[in-house]
Design a protein around this motif. Structure first.
Motif, PDB file in Angstrom:
ATOM      1  N   SER A 123       7.905 115.186   5.459  1.00  0.00           N
ATOM      2  CA  SER A 123       6.923 115.532   4.413  1.00  0.00           C
ATOM      3  C   SER A 123       6.680 114.407   3.425  1.00  0.00           C
ATOM      4  CB  SER A 123       7.411 116.754   3.629  1.00  0.00           C
ATOM      5  OG  SER A 123       7.715 117.789   4.503  1.00  0.00           O
ATOM      6  N   THR A 124       7.375 113.274   3.613  1.00  0.00           N
ATOM      7  CA  THR A 124       7.202 112.182   2.652  1.00  0.00           C
ATOM      8  C   THR A 124       5.808 111.577   2.800  1.00  0.00           C
ATOM      9  OG1 THR A 124       9.554 111.682   2.887  1.00  0.00           O
ATOM     10  CG2 THR A 124       8.199 110.027   1.780  1.00  0.00           C
ATOM     11  N   ALA A 125       5.097 111.523   1.675  1.00  0.00           N
ATOM     12  CA  ALA A 125       3.738 110.961   1.707  1.00  0.00           C
ATOM     13  C   ALA A 125       3.688 109.614   0.999  1.00  0.00           C
ATOM     14  CB  ALA A 125       2.767 111.921   1.032  1.00  0.00           C
ATOM     15  N   GLY A 126       4.699 109.340   0.162  1.00  0.00           N
ATOM     16  CA  GLY A 126       4.608 108.086  -0.570  1.00  0.00           C
ATOM     17  C   GLY A 126       5.834 107.763  -1.399  1.00  0.00           C
ATOM     18  N   ILE A 127       5.743 106.630  -2.074  1.00  0.00           N
ATOM     19  CA  ILE A 127       6.821 106.148  -2.952  1.00  0.00           C
ATOM     20  C   ILE A 127       6.200 105.791  -4.303  1.00  0.00           C
ATOM     21  CG2 ILE A 127       8.744 104.505  -3.150  1.00  0.00           C
ATOM     22  CD1 ILE A 127       8.304 103.771  -0.197  1.00  0.00           C
TER      23      ILE A 127
END
Ligand code: PLP
Length: 387
Positions: A123-127
């Motif tokens: 589910s990681t979309a960004g930093i």
């Protein structure tokens, strides 16, 4: 009994040039969306060495537009620092995205790339790295991780105007969306205000529309082609910004001078370098590593383990010296703890720093005698602060 002279935590450096340009705005009658705003954007972009910059009403509103530019929303998790000012996480919640905290590096107190790499999931979309206390985040590493995993990247540079990263690039000039803030205690102060460095022309166009209620440049006051906000910077604020920008290099050098005085003085009295986990004594802010250059936002030491920081703050106040506990561990603040079920112990480095950091008076015009008075008072206050 006479009170000792007060030394404030922060004080903006404002002079005749600020007065002159503010007067120019007042006499022009153009208080908003006028030529001073465009001039500030142009001059800021040129100072930073980027193609464009979009001025907004605050660092927080800039971050919000940055999150929208990434397209982050419900179901998207964004890896970010728990050791920060709350706006860097709140801006994700505004769009329904979820901040996922990772611990910070014990020396720089910036988001740790190793932790981030390990935390990337489906589910990681960004930093969203934060250049905390003006120290540049490891953007080259984060850019590598983002490119390799197909993630978005938004840099919170609100505290780091003028910092330089490990590849010698000025913070905000990497082609990644970045946001600066101009609150009264910042390196460049307009009272309230911020600026976003857009990743490309399309993003700049969208941000200019969204800060202005969703109006394209050629539209009338009651025409809107999207939902926007009122995130405009006024021309008076822009005028102050231009005057500050004209001597930004000097203001930054003055801050570095004061930080140098503090570090030298406290180092001579036995304070340990940053990241010295074994030190039971006072710990200094980290010094520059390799090509990295901190832009000094505040001067914050870590009080010795076992010292009562609140008692130190109260003692210093009695002596006319304003000091403040900085920064919170975001995951332990009520809105995050309650909503996401975070608990103490999850991010030990951030928690330790957050329980020990103490910001001392710090501003460009500070004299050596004032620094000496603060250091002496700090040492005396610490002696009486053991719990
Ligand atoms: C790291 C960080 N992010 C965001 C902000 C928000 O900026 P502003 O207060 O201009 O909204 C700040 C302000 O202090 C900050 O320190």
């Amino acid at each position: 009994m006479s009170l000792p002279d007060q030394i404030p935590l922060a004080r903006p450096s404002l002079g005749e040039r600020e007065e002159e340009l503010v007067l120019e705005v007042l006499r022009s009658g153009r208080l908003s969306l006028g030529p001073m705003l465009e001039r500030f954007e142009r001059e800021f972009a040129s100072w930073l060495g980027v193609a464009d910059a979009v001025a907004v009403s605050s660092g927080t509103t800039g971050l919000h537009l940055g999150v929208r530019a990434q397209g982050w929303g419900p179901g998207d998790e964004v890896l970010t620092s728990p050791f920060s000012f709350i706006a860097s996480a709140n801006c994700l919640l505004y769009e329904g995205a979820t901040p996922e905290f990772c611990d910070v590096d014990p020396v720089t107190l910036n988001l740790d790339p190793e932790m981030v790499e390990a935390a990337v999931g489906e589910s990681t979309a960004g930093i969203l790295p934060v250049d905390i206390l003006g120290y540049p985040a490891d953007m080259p590493r984060f850019q590598g991780i983002a490119a390799g995993r197909g993630l978005g990247l938004l840099e919170d540079s609100c505290e780091a105007l003028g910092a330089v990263d490990s590849e010698g690039v000025k913070v905000g000039a990497r082609g990644v969306t970045a946001t600066f803030a101009f609150y009264a205690n910042k390196q460049l102060a307009t009272g309230e205000g911020g600026i976003v460095i857009p990743a490309d022309n399309k993003a700049a166009e969208d941000m200019r529309s969204e800060r202005n209620q969703g109006r394209a440049p050629n539209m009338g006051w009651v025409d809107h082609d999207r939902i926007g906000f009122n995130y405009r910077l006024t021309d008076i604020q822009a005028a102050i910004g231009i005057a500050q920008l004209e001597r930004a290099d000097q203001l930054l050098a003055d801050r570095a001078r004061v930080a140098g005085l503090y570090s030298e003085r406290l180092g001579q009295s036995g304070a340990a370098p940053a990241g010295d986990g074994d030190s039971a004594g006072m710990v200094l802010p980290c010094s520059d590593r390799g090509s990295e250059r901190r832009s000094w936002f505040i001067y914050a030491i870590q009080v010795p383990r076992g010292a009562d920081r609140d008692a130190v703050v109260a003692d210093l106040a009695q002596r006319g010296i304003q000091a403040k506990a900085y920064m919170p561990a975001l995951h332990l603040l009520e809105p995050y703890k309650e909503r996401f079920g975070y608990r103490a112990g999850q991010f030990p480095v951030a928690e330790d720093a957050s329980s020990r950091l103490l910001a001392l008076p710090f501003f460009p015009g500070m004299s050596e005698a004032q620094v000496e008075r603060c250091c002496e008072a700090l040492e005396e206050a610490l002696q009486g602060s053991w719990v």
